[in-house]
Design a protein around this motif. Structure first.
Motif, PDB file in Angstrom:
ATOM      1  N   UNK A  10       0.829  -1.143  -0.075  1.00 42.34           N
ATOM      2  CA  UNK A  10      -0.022   0.075  -0.020  1.00 42.34           C
ATOM      3  C   UNK A  10       0.891   1.266  -0.034  1.00 42.34           C
ATOM      4  N   UNK A  11       1.982   1.088   0.739  1.00 43.38           N
ATOM      5  CA  UNK A  11       2.818   2.458   0.813  1.00 43.38           C
ATOM      6  C   UNK A  11       3.695   2.384  -0.556  1.00 43.38           C
ATOM      7  N   UNK A  12       3.503   1.475  -1.525  1.00 45.03           N
ATOM      8  CA  UNK A  12       4.051   1.992  -3.099  1.00 45.03           C
ATOM      9  C   UNK A  12       2.960   2.454  -3.938  1.00 45.03           C
ATOM     10  N   UNK A  13       1.744   2.612  -3.277  1.00 50.59           N
ATOM     11  CA  UNK A  13       0.885   2.889  -4.265  1.00 50.59           C
ATOM     12  C   UNK A  13       0.745   4.501  -4.443  1.00 50.59           C
ATOM     13  N   UNK A  14       1.134   5.088  -5.456  1.00 50.78           N
ATOM     14  CA  UNK A  14       1.098   6.553  -5.658  1.00 50.78           C
ATOM     15  C   UNK A  14      -0.299   7.063  -5.387  1.00 50.78           C
ATOM     16  N   UNK A  15      -1.372   6.302  -6.085  1.00 45.85           N
ATOM     17  CA  UNK A  15      -2.564   7.084  -6.134  1.00 45.85           C
ATOM     18  C   UNK A  15      -3.534   7.290  -4.636  1.00 45.85           C
ATOM     19  N   UNK A  16      -2.617   6.584  -3.664  1.00 43.67           N
ATOM     20  CA  UNK A  16      -3.224   6.776  -2.232  1.00 43.67           C
ATOM     21  C   UNK A  16      -2.533   7.888  -1.642  1.00 43.67           C
ATOM     22  N   UNK A  17      -3.319   8.806  -0.614  1.00 37.82           N
ATOM     23  CA  UNK A  17      -2.850   9.737   0.011  1.00 37.82           C
ATOM     24  C   UNK A  17      -2.192   9.406   1.179  1.00 37.82           C
ATOM     25  N   UNK A  18      -1.209  10.305   1.636  1.00 34.69           N
ATOM     26  CA  UNK A  18      -0.171   9.971   2.622  1.00 34.69           C
ATOM     27  C   UNK A  18      -1.087   9.616   4.018  1.00 34.69           C
ATOM     28  N   UNK A  19      -2.194  10.538   4.064  1.00 34.12           N
ATOM     29  CA  UNK A  19      -3.051  10.192   5.403  1.00 34.12           C
ATOM     30  C   UNK A  19      -3.689   8.592   5.305  1.00 34.12           C
ATOM     31  N   UNK A  20      -4.341   8.250   4.316  1.00 35.89           N
ATOM     32  CA  UNK A  20      -4.578   6.810   4.068  1.00 35.89           C
ATOM     33  C   UNK A  20      -3.484   5.859   4.365  1.00 35.89           C
ATOM     34  N   UNK A  21      -2.275   6.342   4.056  1.00 40.27           N
ATOM     35  CA  UNK A  21      -1.192   5.282   4.307  1.00 40.27           C
ATOM     36  C   UNK A  21      -0.544   5.294   5.645  1.00 40.27           C
TER      37      UNK A  21
END
Length: 279
Positions: free
Chosen positions: A241-252
């Protein structure tokens, strides 16, 4: 010509003729078969059992033989066909009211009937002394005279009421021809049981074996096995999940794999107390 003392020998004293064949006493032979155990040669006492060849044994003698077959016994060849406790049947015998046992002629002042049997037929009252043919049923173990089974023909036991067939009747202490027929019947029965057991074991093996996965073509033309392999490959190549660029930092930051959830060595505590409490 005479011998010392004036005796004159006769012809049978000088000429040796052919040896006389010793005949077995029939009464002793019958008593050995019907009153004594075939294996231990001890007197029959309850519980009494019989094998598929119609021989009589004391049950404790058969159990001792099965527990230790290496022990030397005088009549071990008579029980070689007995492999286990299932090869014998305990007999349901009817006591003879005229039988007095060892006390019948203790004083020696009365006539002793050597043909008196310990047991009788419960239907016609014949004594089981070897003078009459006796049989037992393999289903229930009840013992009857052959005359009772022939005169009163039925498919139900006269004593206990259990059903039986003609093939369940075994002659006790039969002739050589009857024993040979019983032996052939016993061997045939064991061969059938062996083949039945092997078929049953094969059926169990086929049921317990897992079915082979077969490729079934789907509507798009691709087989189900290839689809399964693709799904496994896809699951193996999942990204973090940490490698997914489309996800926000708050979500990570909600997951433990985020850098904020990791502690440095200085931040980690070193427990030295005997209790898991940290103040």
């Amino acid at each position: 010509m005479g011998c010392d003392g004036g005796t004159i020998p006769k012809r049978h004293e000088l000429v040796k003729g052919p040896k006389k064949v010793e005949k077995v006493d029939k009464n002793a032979e019958l008593a050995a078969k019907w009153k004594y155990c075939t294996l231990s040669q001890e007197k029959l006492r309850r519980p009494i059992v019989s094998c598929e060849l119609g021989r009589l044994y004391n049950k404790d003698a058969i159990i001792e033989y099965l527990l230790d077959k290496t022990a030397e016994r005088p009549n071990a060849e008579a029980v070689t066909h007995i492999r286990g406790i299932k090869d014998i049947k305990e007999l349901n015998l009817t006591d003879n009211p005229e039988w007095e046992g060892e006390r019948r002629n203790a004083k020696g002042d009365r006539y002793e009937d050597i043909h008196c049997g310990m047991f009788i037929c419960p239907v016609v009252g014949l004594e089981m002394n070897g003078k009459h043919r006796f049989c037992y049923l393999q289903t229930c173990g009840c013992v009857f005279s052959d005359r009772a089974l022939k005169e009163i023909k039925t498919e139900i036991c006269h004593k206990c009421g259990d059903p039986f067939k003609d093939e369940d009747i075994v002659v006790l202490n039969g002739t050589k021809e009857e024993v040979q027929k019983l032996k052939e019947k016993m061997e045939e029965k064991r061969v059938k049981a062996k083949t039945k057991k092997s078929k049953k074991s094969k059926a169990v093996e086929t049921v317990s074996a897992p079915p082979e996965s077969k490729a079934v073509a789907g509507p798009s033309g691709a087989s189900s096995s290839t689809k399964g392999s693709k799904s496994l490959a896809a699951s193996a190549t999942k990204r973090s999940i940490q490698d997914m660029e489309e996800k926000s930092e708050a979500f990570k930051s909600l997951f433990t794999t985020h850098s904020s959830a990791k502690r440095s060595k200085d931040q980690t505590s070193n427990w030295v107390t005997h209790t898991p409490y940290h103040f």
